[in-house]
Design a protein around this motif. Structure first.
Motif, PDB file in Angstrom:
ATOM      1  N   VAL A   1      -7.061   4.194  -1.094  1.00 28.48           N
ATOM      2  CA  VAL A   1      -8.395   4.222  -1.697  1.00 28.48           C
ATOM      3  C   VAL A   1      -9.497   4.031  -0.644  1.00 28.48           C
ATOM      4  CG1 VAL A   1      -9.944   3.051  -3.312  1.00 28.48           C
ATOM      5  CG2 VAL A   1      -7.589   3.595  -4.008  1.00 28.48           C
TER       6      VAL A   1
ATOM      7  N   ALA B   1     -12.183   6.878   0.521  1.00 29.78           N
ATOM      8  CA  ALA B   1     -13.596   6.542   0.316  1.00 29.78           C
ATOM      9  C   ALA B   1     -14.391   6.778   1.594  1.00 29.78           C
ATOM     10  CB  ALA B   1     -13.726   5.089  -0.132  1.00 29.78           C
TER      11      ALA B   1
ATOM     12  N   HIS C   1     -16.768  11.678  -5.541  1.00 30.51           N
ATOM     13  CA  HIS C   1     -16.605  10.287  -5.935  1.00 30.51           C
ATOM     14  C   HIS C   1     -15.129   9.979  -6.137  1.00 30.51           C
ATOM     15  CE1 HIS C   1     -16.780  12.279  -9.956  1.00 30.51           C
ATOM     16  NE2 HIS C   1     -15.863  11.381 -10.279  1.00 30.51           N
ATOM     17  N   LEU C   2     -14.791   8.705  -6.144  1.00 24.07           N
ATOM     18  CA  LEU C   2     -13.455   8.249  -6.499  1.00 24.07           C
ATOM     19  C   LEU C   2     -13.477   7.767  -7.939  1.00 24.07           C
ATOM     20  CD1 LEU C   2     -12.277   6.135  -3.411  1.00 24.07           C
ATOM     21  CD2 LEU C   2     -12.045   8.595  -3.799  1.00 24.07           C
ATOM     22  N   GLN C   3     -12.488   8.193  -8.717  1.00 22.76           N
ATOM     23  CA  GLN C   3     -12.332   7.723 -10.094  1.00 22.76           C
ATOM     24  C   GLN C   3     -11.072   6.876 -10.136  1.00 22.76           C
ATOM     25  OE1 GLN C   3     -12.833  10.553 -13.352  1.00 22.76           O
ATOM     26  NE2 GLN C   3     -10.997   9.703 -14.330  1.00 22.76           N
ATOM     27  N   ILE C   4     -11.217   5.631 -10.594  1.00 24.63           N
ATOM     28  CA  ILE C   4     -10.122   4.671 -10.509  1.00 24.63           C
ATOM     29  C   ILE C   4      -9.777   4.128 -11.897  1.00 24.63           C
ATOM     30  CG2 ILE C   4      -9.310   2.543  -9.429  1.00 24.63           C
ATOM     31  CD1 ILE C   4     -11.359   2.954  -7.233  1.00 24.63           C
TER      32      ILE C   4
ATOM     33  N   ILE D   1     -13.156  -2.744  -4.270  1.00 27.10           N
ATOM     34  CA  ILE D   1     -14.077  -1.770  -4.859  1.00 27.10           C
ATOM     35  C   ILE D   1     -15.497  -1.995  -4.340  1.00 27.10           C
ATOM     36  CG2 ILE D   1     -15.101  -0.961  -7.027  1.00 27.10           C
ATOM     37  CD1 ILE D   1     -12.385  -1.637  -8.368  1.00 27.10           C
TER      38      ILE D   1
ATOM     39  N   LEU E   1     -16.230  -0.231  -1.007  1.00 27.76           N
ATOM     40  CA  LEU E   1     -16.080   1.220  -0.877  1.00 27.76           C
ATOM     41  C   LEU E   1     -17.440   1.870  -0.597  1.00 27.76           C
ATOM     42  CD1 LEU E   1     -13.538   1.933  -3.760  1.00 27.76           C
ATOM     43  CD2 LEU E   1     -13.065   1.616  -1.314  1.00 27.76           C
TER      44      LEU E   1
ATOM     45  N   VAL F   1     -18.181   5.414  -7.064  1.00 26.84           N
ATOM     46  CA  VAL F   1     -16.936   5.036  -7.730  1.00 26.84           C
ATOM     47  C   VAL F   1     -17.138   5.123  -9.240  1.00 26.84           C
ATOM     48  CG1 VAL F   1     -15.246   3.186  -8.075  1.00 26.84           C
ATOM     49  CG2 VAL F   1     -16.337   3.468  -5.839  1.00 26.84           C
TER      50      VAL F   1
ATOM     51  N   VAL G   1     -21.645   2.464  -8.624  1.00 31.99           N
ATOM     52  CA  VAL G   1     -20.539   2.413  -9.580  1.00 31.99           C
ATOM     53  C   VAL G   1     -20.972   2.922 -10.949  1.00 31.99           C
ATOM     54  CG1 VAL G   1     -18.906   0.913 -10.803  1.00 31.99           C
ATOM     55  CG2 VAL G   1     -19.390   0.518  -8.375  1.00 31.99           C
TER      56      VAL G   1
END
Length: 283
Positions: free
Chosen positions: A127, A131, A140-143, A157, A160, A164, A195
Motif C-alpha cells: 500500500v 501510494a 487513488h487507492l481504495q482500501i 493510512i 499515505l 485514499v 480521504v
C-alpha cells in the motif's frame, strides 16, 4: 445471485449526474482467481442498466471484484460497454509498469483497489509503495479491510501521500457505538483532506436488519456531520454475499441517504459533485 428483479422506485430524487461509486460485474466467461472463494452468478451490464434506470443514476464506478484477482478484463470490458459514464477501480500487482497504469487510465480506471479480506491477492506492505508511485496523479487507492482493525492501520493510512478511499463506512463486522475506538479511528481518518469514505455496504455491518439498517445510522450520520465534501454513495450491487431472503432492494439503499443526509445540498455533493471530481467525469 443477480439483483436485477423489478423493485420499487426510490423516494429520493437523484440530482443530475448522480453516481453509484461501488458496484460489480460478474461473468463466468472470465477466469476466477486461484484465491477466489465467492463465485457469483452472472450479473451483466444489461442487468445493471435496469437497476441504474430505476434508481435515476447516470454514472457508474465498476469495482474489480476479489473473485477475479489481478485479471481486470471483466471490469474494463464492462466499462467499455457502458462508455463515458463509467469508470473503474482495478486491482494490480506492485510490479505493474507505468505504461500498464497508463493503459488502465485510458480504459477508464481511476483507482487501485486493496481488498484486505478473504480472497485478497494484495498485501498491506504494498500500500505505501503504490501510494508513493501515484503521488501527485489523479489515481487513488481504495482500501477495504475489517473495520475492527482500523486503529491498527490508522497511522499507515495517515501517512499515505495520495488520495485514499475507504470502503463501506469502515466495513465493521457488526454495529458499533460511535464511542468505539474503531469508529473514532474512522472519523479521524475521514477528517483528513485526502480521504474519501463510501456510504455503502450497510448490510455488511448490520446483517439482515434492512431495509432501514438503523444500527448503522449513527456512523453514517457522524460522517455526514463531520463534512460531506469527501463522501460518496455506492449500491454494492449485485450483493453476492447475501442470501435471497436478505437481499437488499437498491432503492432502499439509496433512500438511506434521506435519513443519513437530509439536506439536499449534502446529497448533491455525495451523489454528484464528489464522484465527478474524484473519478474525473466530464461535467
Amino acid at each position: 445471485m443477480s439483483n436485477d428483479l423489478p423493485g420499487r422506485n426510490p423516494d429520493l430524487k437523484t440530482p443530475a449526474g448522480a453516481c453509484d461509486t461501488h458496484m460489480h460485474i460478474y461473468n463466468r466467461a472470465y477466469p476466477a482467481s486461484s484465491k477466489a472463494w465467492l463465485f457469483p452468478s452472472d450479473s451483466s451490464v444489461d442487468d445493471y442498466r435496469k437497476v441504474q434506470a430505476r434508481l435515476g443514476l447516470q454514472r457508474t464506478v465498476i469495482v474489480q471484484p476479489v473473485t477475479y484477482g489481478f485479471d481486470n478484463r471483466c471490469t474494463l470490458d464492462s466499462v467499455a460497454a457502458i462508455g463515458g459514464n463509467a469508470r473503474a477501480v482495478v486491482t494490480v500487482p506492485p510490479a505493474v509498469t507505468d505504461s500498464e497504469l497508463e493503459q488502465f487510465w485510458q480504459s477508464g480506471a481511476r483507482g487501485l483497489r486493496y481488498h484486505q479480506m478473504r480472497g485478497s491477492v494484495t498485501e498491506w506492505l504494498d500500500v505505501p509503495f503504490m501510494a508513493e508511485r501515484i503521488r501527485g496523479t489523479g489515481w487513488h487507492l481504495q482500501i477495504q479491510f475489517d473495520g475492527l482493525e482500523f486503529p491498527d492501520h490508522e497511522d499507515l493510512i495517515a501517512r499515505l501521500p495520495c488520495t485514499v478511499v475507504i470502503d463501506h463506512m469502515g466495513r465493521y463486522a457488526r454495529p458499533l457505538p460511535i464511542e468505539h475506538p474503531a469508529v473514532r479511528s474512522l472519523l479521524r481518518t475521514a477528517a483528513r483532506d485526502n480521504v474519501y469514505v463510501k456510504l455503502s455496504g450497510a448490510y455488511h455491518i448490520a446483517h439482515g436488519s434492512g431495509p432501514d439498517y438503523k444500527d448503522v445510522a449513527p456512523i453514517a450520520q457522524a460522517l455526514v456531520a463531520q463534512g460531506t465534501e469527501r463522501l460518496l454513495w455506492g449500491s454494492d450491487w449485485p450483493h453476492p454475499t447475501e442470501a435471497a431472503e436478505a437481499m437488499p432492494d437498491d432503492a432502499d439503499l439509496l433512500d438511506l441517504l434521506l435519513g443519513w443526509a437530509p439536506d439536499p445540498g449534502a446529497r448533491q455533493a455525495i451523489l454528484s459533485d464528489n464522484p465527478a471530481r474524484l473519478y474525473r467525469f466530464e461535467t
